[in-house]
Design an enzyme around this catalytic site. Structure first.
Site, PDB file in Angstrom:
ATOM      1  N   PRO A   2     -33.652  12.651  26.214  1.00 48.00           N
ATOM      2  CA  PRO A   2     -34.835  11.832  26.325  1.00 48.00           C
ATOM      3  C   PRO A   2     -35.694  11.953  25.082  1.00 48.00           C
ATOM      4  CG  PRO A   2     -34.650  13.441  28.110  1.00 48.00           C
ATOM      5  CD  PRO A   2     -33.759  13.864  27.019  1.00 48.00           C
ATOM      6  N   GLU A   3     -36.111  10.827  24.590  1.00 50.50           N
ATOM      7  CA  GLU A   3     -37.095  10.788  23.525  1.00 50.50           C
ATOM      8  C   GLU A   3     -38.398  10.347  24.188  1.00 50.50           C
ATOM      9  OE1 GLU A   3     -35.644   8.986  19.887  1.00 50.50           O
ATOM     10  OE2 GLU A   3     -33.588   9.152  20.595  1.00 50.50           O
ATOM     11  N   HIS A  90     -25.802  19.281  39.249  1.00 46.91           N
ATOM     12  CA  HIS A  90     -26.637  19.894  38.215  1.00 46.91           C
ATOM     13  C   HIS A  90     -28.118  19.846  38.548  1.00 46.91           C
ATOM     14  CE1 HIS A  90     -23.204  20.569  35.673  1.00 46.91           C
ATOM     15  NE2 HIS A  90     -22.830  19.319  35.850  1.00 46.91           N
ATOM     16  N   ARG A 109     -26.768  19.979  30.783  1.00 46.45           N
ATOM     17  CA  ARG A 109     -26.609  20.908  29.653  1.00 46.45           C
ATOM     18  C   ARG A 109     -27.605  22.070  29.676  1.00 46.45           C
ATOM     19  NH1 ARG A 109     -25.729  17.408  24.279  1.00 46.45           N
ATOM     20  NH2 ARG A 109     -25.169  19.434  23.449  1.00 46.45           N
ATOM     21  N   ARG A 151     -42.581  16.144  -0.544  1.00 45.92           N
ATOM     22  CA  ARG A 151     -41.463  16.555   0.314  1.00 45.92           C
ATOM     23  C   ARG A 151     -40.183  15.913  -0.184  1.00 45.92           C
ATOM     24  NH1 ARG A 151     -42.674  18.439   5.537  1.00 45.92           N
ATOM     25  NH2 ARG A 151     -40.430  18.775   5.620  1.00 45.92           N
TER      26      ARG A 151
END
Length: 269
Positions: A2-3, A90, A109, A151
């Site tokens: 998920p973002e 799960h 996971r 950067r």
DNA sequence: AAAGACACCTGTCCGC
DNA sequence: TGCGGACAGGTGTCTT
């Protein structure tokens, strides 16, 4: 997995069910998540949820007896089910409520987390150091330019750094760079202000669009009602093994920071 | 301070 | 059909 859009979709799915509800039971079926689920979480039995919010990809639940910080990791999702609905393979956490519903945390996971805090979650060390919310006014061209200065790191890695800006994961990093036509490998410090301005707008646009469509479902992600998100239909380059939708040349796949990057070398410079 | 590698874990897919 | 390897939406931590 998920973002930001997926976490926001999850939050919106939870709010109507959990606001003002009292926890009747907490079952930790598998405590071994990213960090062990703290035993203190049981202090929240009989606690009432006062509010829910999101900071970056963290979900925050405030109760009258302490607060929860959740993270969905790569494969986490939440469901609202009837109390007696069967648990899936799960499903690691089941939180029951007085109103007859239950919150299930499913995470194959186990990279996700559930933490307990007495004090303001926003002051927790994982959260206090986070960069601005991408959809807030604090995330603008001036800010991004200041973070890019001097950067040498690739722009894609930079926008995926949660200390720079939160919520931009692999999918939406690829998609916003495509929309702003910036090559993901470009050193951050060598991008003009005009192009950073386009990037800021692309990030906001992609995230807003994805939220409106309920997030992106590739494999595991589902909304709290079990429905998939539909933004996958709008992806231009992520996971694209064929042609660029803009110029029809082949989409390239490279590795950056041990993550796959998809981009069009013809459209993105 | 910054950049990069690695760790955590399970499931799926692809080639042989 | 089975097996090995690569890969997957994240990110804290450790090493250079």
């Amino acid at each position: 997995m998920p973002e930001l859009p997926e976490v926001e979709t999850t939050l919106r799915g939870l709010v109507p069910h959990l606001s003002d509800q009292t926890i009747s039971r907490i079952e930790i079926r598998q405590p071994r998540l990213r960090w062990p689920v703290p035993a203190q979480i049981q202090r929240l039995q009989h606690a009432t949820i006062e509010s829910l919010s999101r900071r970056g990809k963290y979900l925050l639940m405030y109760t009258d007896q302490g607060h929860m910080i959740w993270h969905l990791g790569m494969s986490g999702s939440m469901r609202i089910l009837a109390l007696d609905a069967a648990s899936s393979k799960h499903e690691h956490i089941k939180m029951s409520f007085d109103n007859g519903i239950s919150l299930r945390y499913i995470d194959p996971r186990r990279f996700g987390a559930l933490l307990f805090v007495d004090t303001d979650p926003l002051l927790h060390k994982l959260i206090v150091s986070l960069g601005p919310e991408p959809l807030s006014d604090n995330f603008d061209t001036d800010y991004l330019q200041s973070r890019c200065m001097k950067r040498s790191t690739a722009i894609k890695n930079l926008i995926m750094d949660s200390h720079v800006v939160v919520g931009v994961g692999n999918i939406y990093a690829c998609e916003s760079l495509f929309l702003s036509r910036i090559n993901p490998k470009t050193p951050a410090g060598r991008i003009s202000r005009l192009r950073l301005d386009r990037l800021v707008n692309a990030i906001k646009q992609v995230l807003q669009c994805a939220i409106a469509q309920g997030g992106t479902t590739l494999q595991d992600f589902t909304r709290t009602d079990g429905q998939p998100g539909y933004f996958s239909q709008s992806l231009n380059v992520y996971g694209n093994k064929g042609a660029c939708p803009r110029c029809a040349q082949a989409v390239k796949r490279i590795t950056q920071g041990q993550r796959s990057t998809f981009y069009c070398s013809h459209c993105q410079h």
